[in-house]
Design an enzyme around this catalytic site. Structure first.
Site, PDB file in Angstrom:
ATOM      1  N   ARG A 190       0.800  -1.232   0.000  1.00 57.06           N
ATOM      2  CA  ARG A 190       0.000   0.000   0.000  1.00 57.06           C
ATOM      3  C   ARG A 190       0.834   1.284   0.000  1.00 57.06           C
ATOM      4  O   ARG A 190       0.328   2.332  -0.391  1.00 57.06           O
ATOM      5  CB  ARG A 190      -0.934   0.015   1.221  1.00 57.06           C
ATOM      6  N   CYS A 307      -1.530  -2.305  16.594  1.00 58.22           N
ATOM      7  CA  CYS A 307      -0.992  -1.438  15.549  1.00 58.22           C
ATOM      8  C   CYS A 307      -0.403  -2.252  14.402  1.00 58.22           C
ATOM      9  O   CYS A 307      -0.598  -1.949  13.240  1.00 58.22           O
ATOM     10  CB  CYS A 307       0.093  -0.540  16.124  1.00 58.22           C
ATOM     11  N   CYS A 364     -14.186  21.203  25.614  1.00 59.50           N
ATOM     12  CA  CYS A 364     -12.990  20.556  25.060  1.00 59.50           C
ATOM     13  C   CYS A 364     -11.735  21.103  25.736  1.00 59.50           C
ATOM     14  O   CYS A 364     -11.530  22.319  25.776  1.00 59.50           O
ATOM     15  CB  CYS A 364     -12.915  20.802  23.558  1.00 59.50           C
TER      16      CYS A 364
HETATM   17 ZN    ZN Z   1     -11.786  20.517  20.633  1.00 54.57          ZN
END
Ligand code: ZN
Length: 384
Positions: A190, A307, A364
């Site tokens: 890939r 992973c 956030c």
């Molecule tokens: Zn954010």
């Protein structure tokens, strides 16, 4: 009196004209001076600070360049005739104060007023970027913008391959590659930036060789290193766009937070098996949401795919990485609408795209008002 002469005297009666000297004074006072001559004519010189907008594109693009219809616009051509016709077009569009520079650029030059010579593409560049130059949305000005652009690309792997190749092909002037891996045979299913002949090389060096082979006129800077809290700001500073083609969550959080700190847009993409997703964080300075609004916390290790073991259809990074490259070029050129506040989902098995809205999280920790994201190295989260 010919039809043209009659029309001109009619225009002269309706459209105010200014001398070149007055035009300069008005320009310095905030009026927009627009050179409506063709590219071939402005190539040898144009009034300093003038907007170059050939007559054929004037109505299409003036709003984008001069959005306030109340601000005075001064139109200039070679001798002061075409600018009268152009002025009529702008009045019809709704611009309130449109004037024509009497005598045009000839008068400007004769008065010894400041002239600049726009940067020129050489013959080889004209040939290479011809398909960009013929599109008014890119054109010569857009190509120069790309040539002056600096993009940092994290990861020279599956996603990084198409991103790097297309950005190099498009003429992005400086590409910074950041990766700390070597090319292995299992990458080649890939990672089309690399090749059998470069097995074992550092990925940033193999990538650099491939990119300069494709376009030797750009600059490729390689950093054979892993992004960490300690180096991320230094490595990413000074770029116009950061493209995150990394394959792990800790890097994505780190890149997100560093980009917010630096005020640089972050083009995000991820792939897994037959599926992928793309979004743009911070498409404009201060724009929200960010990656942490979408995924506030890394998933617990038992839910994260390993992973090394997570499979991916070889072509999938091609689909997602190419969209990331398109978003990057759009950001660099200021074209269209960035994929910001939206997450584009691709289901390769169904051959289907979907889009979900991403809302800014009011709490956030990275991008909410007054937040100053802390840069930290999260332990690698990979299951199995
Ligand atoms: Zn954010």
């Amino acid at each position: 009196m010919s039809l043209k002469d009659r029309r001109l005297s009619d225009l002269r009666a309706r459209i105010p004209e200014v001398t070149a000297v007055d035009a300069l004074a008005l320009q310095r006072g905030g009026a927009r001076l627009v050179d409506v001559r063709e590219d071939e004519e402005t190539a040898t010189g144009t009034p300093a600070g003038a907007l170059r907008l050939p007559r054929g594109f004037l109505e299409l693009r003036i709003e984008e360049k001069a959005p306030d219809p109340a601000l005075p616009v001064l139109l200039m051509c070679a001798g002061g005739t075409r600018s009268l016709f152009a002025a009529e077009d702008l009045l019809r569009l709704g611009y309130e104060d449109v004037r024509s520079v009497a005598g045009g650029f000839s008068a400007w030059k004769a008065a010894g007023l400041p002239v600049e010579v726009p940067p020129q593409l050489d013959a080889a560049q004209r040939e290479r970027y011809r398909r960009h130059l013929t599109m008014p949305e890119v054109g010569e000005a857009g190509q120069h913008k790309l040539l002056r652009s600096r993009v940092a690309l994290i990861g020279a792997g599956g996603l990084g391959s198409p991103i790097a190749l297309y950005l190099a092909a498009a003429g992005v002037g400086r590409l910074t590659l950041i990766d700390d891996d070597r090319v292995e045979r299992s990458n080649l299913q890939r990672q089309i930036l690399h090749a059998e002949s470069r097995l074992g090389q550092r990925k940033v060096e193999s990538g650099r060789a491939a990119l300069l082979d494709l376009n030797p006129t750009i600059e490729v800077v390689s950093h054979d290193t892993r992004l960490e809290a300690a180096n991320v700001l230094d490595l990413l500073a000074g770029h116009d766009v950061v493209v995150d083609g990394s394959d792990n969550l800790p890097t994505r959080y780190l890149v997100n937070d560093a980009c917010l700190r630096l005020g640089v847009p972050n083009v995000y993409g991820a792939i897994f098996r037959f599926e992928g997703q793309v979004s743009v964080f911070g498409g404009a300075p201060g724009a929200r949401p960010c990656y942490r609004c979408l995924f506030p916390e890394p998933p617990p290790a038992e839910y994260a795919p390993s992973c090394a073991e997570a499979g991916v259809l070889g072509v999938l990074p091609g689909v997602i990485g190419t969209i990331m490259a398109a978003e990057t070029i759009k950001l660099l050129l200021g074209l269209g609408e960035p994929l910001a506040g939206r997450l584009l989902l691709y289901d390769g098995l169904r051959g289907e795209f979907n889009e979900i809205a991403v809302a800014a999280d009011p709490d956030c920790p990275s991008c909410s008002h007054g937040a100053r994201p802390e840069l930290s190295d999260i332990a690698v989260v990979c299951g199995g």
